[in-house]
Design an enzyme around this catalytic site. Sequence first.
Site, PDB file in Angstrom:
ATOM      1  N   LYS A   1       0.830  -1.198   0.000  1.00  0.00           N
ATOM      2  CA  LYS A   1       0.000   0.000   0.000  1.00  0.00           C
ATOM      3  C   LYS A   1       0.872   1.259   0.000  1.00  0.00           C
ATOM      4  CE  LYS A   1      -3.757  -2.022   2.785  1.00  0.00           C
ATOM      5  NZ  LYS A   1      -4.895  -1.757   1.877  1.00  0.00           N
TER       6      LYS A   1
ATOM      7  N   ARG B   1     -10.385 -11.335   1.429  1.00  0.00           N
ATOM      8  CA  ARG B   1     -11.243 -12.370   0.822  1.00  0.00           C
ATOM      9  C   ARG B   1     -10.564 -13.741   0.878  1.00  0.00           C
ATOM     10  NH1 ARG B   1     -11.402  -8.934  -4.559  1.00  0.00           N
ATOM     11  NH2 ARG B   1     -11.275  -7.400  -2.894  1.00  0.00           N
TER      12      ARG B   1
END
Length: 446
Positions: A222, A296
Amino acid sequence: MICGPIKCGQARLYWDLGKYPAVAVAGLGDASKWDELDEINGAKENVRIAASAGVRALAGCKIGRVEVEDLEDAQAAAEGALLANYKFQPYKCKDKQTSLPEVSLAEQAEGAVEWERGWILGGAQNWARVLMETPANLMTPTIFAETVQTKLATVGNGVQVLVHDEAWAKEKGMGSFLSVTNGTKEPAKFLEITYKGEGSDDKCIALVGKGVTFDSGGISIKPSASMDQMRADMGGAANVAATIYALAQLKAPVHVKGFIPLCENMPSGTATKPGDVVFAMNGKSICVDNTDAEGRLILADALCYASTFEPKFIVDIATLTGAIKVALGDCVAGVFSTNSALWNQIHEAGSETGDRVWRMPLFKHYSDQMCDHGGYDLNNLGKGKGGGSCTAAAFLREFVPKNTPWMHIDIAGVMGDCSDQTWMGAKGMTGRPMRTLVQFITNAKV
């Protein structure tokens, strides 16, 4: 009234009135001014706002003890008062900490039972806020598991906490979950929490919470700006733990199991690489196209494991996608559901608690984007453009049996620093929408 009426959210202080050194008079406002499209119980929300305003006004004057009237809804008053009377400061020097008043229901006020319920709910949400706000080096997967074990042991009432290790997860075939842990030295944990209230069914309700205690993005790292916020990427896990904590204190006649995969997502020489293929517990292969779409991956195996208990329905809660904040802003959580009855019930619960939810689509179009690949069953990023929260939900759907009702709640937008609930007091992580989950589960029918 002198100086005109007091607006909702405002409070005026009066000094030396009888037994109290100071009295805060807070405006309840006019609940009918809430628009129908706001989809909120305005009377309850105004009570939370008023209680918050009164407590904060008195706290600002260094009043050490505050008694709150029931304000015509004692539960909402307790919620507003307690959530406003919060500040995360455990790591500040004692002499630098802000003093917070003791808050209680006024002696002659009505609604003691309702106040107690609101107090439990507000306290549980504040605990979720603490879990989310704690720095990642002080809230590792191991520490989170130990903290939850210790906290839930205080309530008893049929609560059991099991802490599974990486060897257990490997034995279960949780390759998708374990792939996220490859880049960190912190061992992963898998929490399994059971609460079976008196008079509840044998068949459970399954709650699955994303527990990434720090998310750097892994190899798909990130940007550095605001990366510290990713200490709260375990907001789903905090919500599940706090929800069960509240249900147990309330002695709710429900049977709930919580499933919380806990890990860090870090870059290193052993981290999962973009393009790697991993295998979930149900045997499906997943190409990890982006290691920052890790939530996920851990939820996939948790959903598979939860399904083995044949629950009434499954709800997963996760700070899953930045896309949900783009779509809905910071005032509402997004819900994806395969069952309209469940959606209607959680939608109604959100209206009552003031912590609203909004339904998002589960079109086949999104599933095709995640599953239509030649060399493997799924891609964790998909091949479409836009709709990131929808494709993430479509991915998760592949790990829930077709005959099991399921809801996915994306809480990334309401994770922290929200602008809609000014009565929440201090800025920071919110613990939302925990009270909505309790309201929903208490009344849920499939």
